[in-house]
Write a protein that holds these residues in place. Structure first.
Motif, PDB file in Angstrom:
ATOM      1  N   ALA A 281       8.134   0.023  -8.860  1.00  0.00           N
ATOM      2  CA  ALA A 281       8.102   1.408  -8.391  1.00  0.00           C
ATOM      3  C   ALA A 281       6.891   2.138  -8.945  1.00  0.00           C
ATOM      4  O   ALA A 281       6.239   2.927  -8.236  1.00  0.00           O
ATOM      5  N   ALA A 282       6.552   1.879 -10.216  1.00  0.00           N
ATOM      6  CA  ALA A 282       5.363   2.485 -10.814  1.00  0.00           C
ATOM      7  C   ALA A 282       4.100   2.007 -10.107  1.00  0.00           C
ATOM      8  O   ALA A 282       3.160   2.781  -9.886  1.00  0.00           O
ATOM      9  N   ASN A 283       4.073   0.716  -9.720  1.00  0.00           N
ATOM     10  CA  ASN A 283       2.910   0.202  -8.995  1.00  0.00           C
ATOM     11  C   ASN A 283       2.778   0.824  -7.615  1.00  0.00           C
ATOM     12  O   ASN A 283       1.664   1.025  -7.117  1.00  0.00           O
ATOM     13  N   LEU A 284       3.902   1.141  -6.990  1.00  0.00           N
ATOM     14  CA  LEU A 284       3.852   1.814  -5.693  1.00  0.00           C
ATOM     15  C   LEU A 284       3.240   3.201  -5.854  1.00  0.00           C
ATOM     16  O   LEU A 284       2.409   3.627  -5.036  1.00  0.00           O
ATOM     17  N   ILE A 285       3.622   3.911  -6.905  1.00  0.00           N
ATOM     18  CA  ILE A 285       3.034   5.235  -7.172  1.00  0.00           C
ATOM     19  C   ILE A 285       1.540   5.097  -7.422  1.00  0.00           C
ATOM     20  O   ILE A 285       0.730   5.908  -6.943  1.00  0.00           O
ATOM     21  N   MET A 286       1.148   4.049  -8.173  1.00  0.00           N
ATOM     22  CA  MET A 286      -0.272   3.820  -8.422  1.00  0.00           C
ATOM     23  C   MET A 286      -1.022   3.506  -7.133  1.00  0.00           C
ATOM     24  O   MET A 286      -2.160   3.943  -6.933  1.00  0.00           O
ATOM     25  N   ALA A 287      -0.403   2.752  -6.232  1.00  0.00           N
ATOM     26  CA  ALA A 287      -1.035   2.443  -4.956  1.00  0.00           C
ATOM     27  C   ALA A 287      -1.284   3.716  -4.153  1.00  0.00           C
ATOM     28  O   ALA A 287      -2.333   3.876  -3.510  1.00  0.00           O
ATOM     29  N   ILE A 288      -0.329   4.642  -4.202  1.00  0.00           N
ATOM     30  CA  ILE A 288      -0.497   5.927  -3.515  1.00  0.00           C
ATOM     31  C   ILE A 288      -1.640   6.713  -4.150  1.00  0.00           C
ATOM     32  O   ILE A 288      -2.466   7.325  -3.445  1.00  0.00           O
ATOM     33  N   PHE A 289      -1.719   6.700  -5.489  1.00  0.00           N
ATOM     34  CA  PHE A 289      -2.815   7.386  -6.180  1.00  0.00           C
ATOM     35  C   PHE A 289      -4.175   6.821  -5.759  1.00  0.00           C
ATOM     36  O   PHE A 289      -5.106   7.566  -5.427  1.00  0.00           O
ATOM     37  N   TRP A 290      -4.297   5.491  -5.746  1.00  0.00           N
ATOM     38  CA  TRP A 290      -5.580   4.892  -5.375  1.00  0.00           C
ATOM     39  C   TRP A 290      -5.891   5.084  -3.900  1.00  0.00           C
ATOM     40  O   TRP A 290      -7.074   5.110  -3.507  1.00  0.00           O
ATOM     41  N   THR A 291      -4.864   5.257  -3.068  1.00  0.00           N
ATOM     42  CA  THR A 291      -5.097   5.587  -1.659  1.00  0.00           C
ATOM     43  C   THR A 291      -5.750   6.959  -1.545  1.00  0.00           C
ATOM     44  O   THR A 291      -6.645   7.170  -0.711  1.00  0.00           O
ATOM     45  N   MET A 292      -5.329   7.889  -2.400  1.00  0.00           N
ATOM     46  CA  MET A 292      -5.937   9.217  -2.418  1.00  0.00           C
ATOM     47  C   MET A 292      -7.397   9.134  -2.889  1.00  0.00           C
ATOM     48  O   MET A 292      -8.268   9.832  -2.356  1.00  0.00           O
ATOM     49  N   VAL A 293      -7.660   8.269  -3.884  1.00  0.00           N
ATOM     50  CA  VAL A 293      -9.034   8.070  -4.346  1.00  0.00           C
ATOM     51  C   VAL A 293      -9.884   7.489  -3.216  1.00  0.00           C
ATOM     52  O   VAL A 293     -11.018   7.919  -2.984  1.00  0.00           O
ATOM     53  N   LEU A 294      -9.330   6.494  -2.520  1.00  0.00           N
ATOM     54  CA  LEU A 294     -10.038   5.897  -1.387  1.00  0.00           C
ATOM     55  C   LEU A 294     -10.328   6.940  -0.319  1.00  0.00           C
ATOM     56  O   LEU A 294     -11.450   7.020   0.205  1.00  0.00           O
ATOM     57  N   TRP A 295      -9.336   7.738   0.028  1.00  0.00           N
ATOM     58  CA  TRP A 295      -9.513   8.776   1.059  1.00  0.00           C
ATOM     59  C   TRP A 295     -10.623   9.739   0.665  1.00  0.00           C
ATOM     60  O   TRP A 295     -11.472  10.092   1.495  1.00  0.00           O
TER      61      TRP A 295
END
Length: 220
Positions: free
Chosen positions: A105-119
């Motif tokens: 679950a923590a990795n999913l939150i991190m994936a969302i964070f890095w998606t924002m960085v990518l965007w």
């Protein structure tokens, strides 16, 4: 020289996403255990985002570096597992599931964070390319490493998180039978990895995960 420069460049892109993906994963396990009654990780100072507290020389540094060096189709790494005394949990069978699922679950939150960085990197490409390029590359790396950790850890083989979830949810006889696999779990995983079976199973799910979050991040 070009190969050396490329390796250094790849390490500089992947270092932060890898370190924080595995660090946050382990902290999430320890934090959930603490909340469910076991303070072991907290008392040992492992509830910290300082990567130095979690680094495993092989799993955190050498393994990812070797995978980069040999142009592996995916990157993987792991940290020192946080200590959890399952007998100290308020409801060991139920709480084991919560402690286990906290990592992915923590990795999913991190994936969302890095998606924002990518965007953000994609949006800044035209106006600030010097900042946009590393943001875009690190955002992609963050999505990839967290996706691998989520899918890999959800494999229902102890001692992986998916295995502990299965042990906690299955009826007693099946749960006991699966828990006896734990001493051989990593041997099974190594065999699956080097025979290519693991990637055959995880590949389609990983491709979907990557495509979904890349699209959210603004990549076509």
């Amino acid at each position: 020289m070009n190969d050396i420069e490329n390796i250094i460049r790849q390490i500089s892109i992947w270092a932060i996403p890898v370190l924080f993906a595995i660090t946050v994963h382990e902290v999430a396990h320890g934090w959930m255990a603490w909340k469910r009654g076991d303070p072991t990780a907290m008392l040992m100072g492992r509830l910290t985002l300082n990567p130095l507290k979690h680094i495993d020389p092989f799993g955190t540094i050498l393994l990812p570096a070797m995978l980069l060096l040999f142009h592996s189709p995916f990157l993987f790494g792991y940290a020192k597992p946080v200590p959890v005394n399952f007998a100290g949990l308020r409801d060991p069978k139920r709480d084991m599931v919560l402690v286990a699922i906290a990592g992915p679950a923590a990795n999913l939150i991190m994936a969302i964070f890095w998606t924002m960085v990518l965007w953000l990197g994609v949006q800044l490409a035209a106006t600030a390319p010097y900042f946009a390029e590393p943001m875009r590359l690190m955002g992609q790396a963050g999505i990839l490493i967290n996706g691998v950790l989520i899918l890999f850890n959800l494999i229902p083989i102890p001692p992986l998180d998916g295995g502990r979830v299965a042990v906690g949810l299955l009826p007693r006889d099946a749960s006991n039978a699966l828990s006896r696999v734990e001493p051989y779990g990593f041997i099974i995983l190594i065999v699956l990895l080097f025979t290519g079976i693991l990637w055959t199973v995880l590949g389609p799910a990983f491709t979907w995960f990557q495509g979904f979050f890349f699209r959210l991040g603004g990549l076509a």
